[in-house]
Design an enzyme around this catalytic site. Sequence first.
Site, PDB file in Angstrom:
ATOM      1  N   PRO A  91       0.799  -1.219   0.000  1.00 45.27           N
ATOM      2  CA  PRO A  91       0.000   0.000   0.000  1.00 45.27           C
ATOM      3  C   PRO A  91       0.831   1.267   0.000  1.00 45.27           C
ATOM      4  CG  PRO A  91      -0.828  -1.497   1.612  1.00 45.27           C
ATOM      5  CD  PRO A  91       0.434  -2.097   1.091  1.00 45.27           C
ATOM      6  N   CYS A  92       0.260   2.269  -0.628  1.00 46.85           N
ATOM      7  CA  CYS A  92       1.050   3.446  -0.955  1.00 46.85           C
ATOM      8  C   CYS A  92       0.609   4.664  -0.183  1.00 46.85           C
ATOM      9  CB  CYS A  92       0.887   3.688  -2.443  1.00 46.85           C
ATOM     10  SG  CYS A  92      -0.828   3.706  -2.947  1.00 46.85           S
TER      11      CYS A  92
END
Length: 380
Positions: A91-92
Site C-alpha cells: 500500500p502506498c
Amino acid sequence: MKKEAHVLDLFSGPGGLSEGFNTAKIGNHTFRSVVANDNDVHASVTYRKNHPGVEFVLGDISASEIKRKIVRAIKAETGMNTVDVIIGGPPCKGFSLTNKMTRNMKNPMNRLVMDYVAMIRKLKPKAFVMENVPGIFAMEGGKIVKDLISEFRSMGYYNTDSWLLNAADYGVPQIRKRAFIVGSRSRIPIEKPRTTHGSNGQAPRVSVFDAISDLPKIPDGSSSSRAAYKKPPNKFQRQLRNGQRKPTQHVTTKNSDLVLKRIRKVPSGGNWKDIPRELMQVNGDYEKIQKAHSMIYRRLIKTEPSVTITNFRKGMIIHPTEHRLFSVREAARIQTFPDSYKFEGGLSSMQQQVSDAVPVFLAKKVAEAILAHLEMDHKL
Ligand SMILES: C[S@@+](CC[C@H](N)C(=O)[O-])C[C@H]1O[C@@H](n2cnc3c(N)ncnc32)[C@H](O)[C@@H]1O
C-alpha cells in the site's frame, strides 16, 4: 526455463497485476499465479472468483503466521519451496504525494514494504516486481528507493532497477504513472517495456470514449445494469467485452439533488472550481472543498485519456457527457479489466478495489518484460 513460471502475488487486491501476468505470453512461456495474499475480505472474494485456481491466503502479511501460511500454501500448490517470481504492490498511503505529512518510513503503512522485502529474502525467487505510486521516488530526496535497491542488491538481486511507467503509453486509456522496482538474480538486465502508444509513429493514446462509448446511458444511482451494449464495438471495446453479451456492474453511486446540481455545472475537463460558490457553500462546505485537491468533481474529457482513477466516488470523477459519477464498469474499462471480471462486495468496496489495481494492460507489459528476461537468462 519451464514453460509456466510460478508467481506469488502479495497485496494482491482484486488481482490487476495477476490478471496481467496470467495473460502474458512470450513464445510458449507463460506465468501462473499459484498463491495470493491480501487482508481485505472483499478483495479476497473478488480475487478468488476471478482466479479460481489460485490458493488465496487471507490475512495481515505483517503477522509471522500469515507469512508461514503463504510458504506452506506454495509448497502445497507446487510441491516446491519457492516460486519463480514475486509480484506485489504494498500500500502506498504513506508514499503518496497527496499525503505529505506522512511520507516517511516511520508510517506503519510504509513498513509493509519491508514485509514485502522479507518475503523476497525468505523465498529468493528468480525475479520480483514491486509496484508503487510515483511519490516513492520523492521520499527523502530519493533515498528510500536508493536504499531499497541496495538492499535488494545485497540480497543477490544484482540486477535491480526502477522504472517510472505511464499506463497511457501502453494502450491504457488513462494517465497513470506508477513506479516499478524490478529485480533479478541473473546478471542480464531486464529490459524496460517499450511504449506502444502516443509517440511519433505509434498508435494514438486511447481516449475515455474509445474505452466506454459502447456502454449504455444510465441514470445517477443506477443499481442494476440490464441494458445491452451499444453497437458496434471498436477494437478496444471488443477486446474488453471478452465474449460478454451485456455489461455487468454498470452501477453508480446515488447522489443528492445538491450534488447533482453541482455536477451539472462542471464542463468537460472542469472541476469543483467551475461550480458557483453558492452551490458549494451549502452546509459550510466551501472551505473544505477549497482545501481538498483539484480532482474533486473532475469531469473527464471524452477525447483524451482519463486522469488517474483513484477512488472515483470520493474523488467525484464525473462521466464526460452524462450528469453522474463514473460507474464501476466504466472505471474497470479505464483500468483495462475485461467485462467478464466481476468485483465483489458493496459498491464502495468495488469502487476502491477497481481504483487500487494496476491496469491489466500495463501489468501485462511488465510481465512480458520479466518473461523475456527469464527466457533469455535460461538460454545463456
Ligand atoms: C494498491 S492495492 C494492490 C492492488 C493490486 N496489486 C492489483 O493490481 O489489483 C494494495 C492492497 O494491499 C492490501 N493490504 C493492505 N495492508 C495489508 C496487510 N497488512 N496485509 C496484506 N494486505 C494488505 C490492501 O487490502 C490492498 O488490496
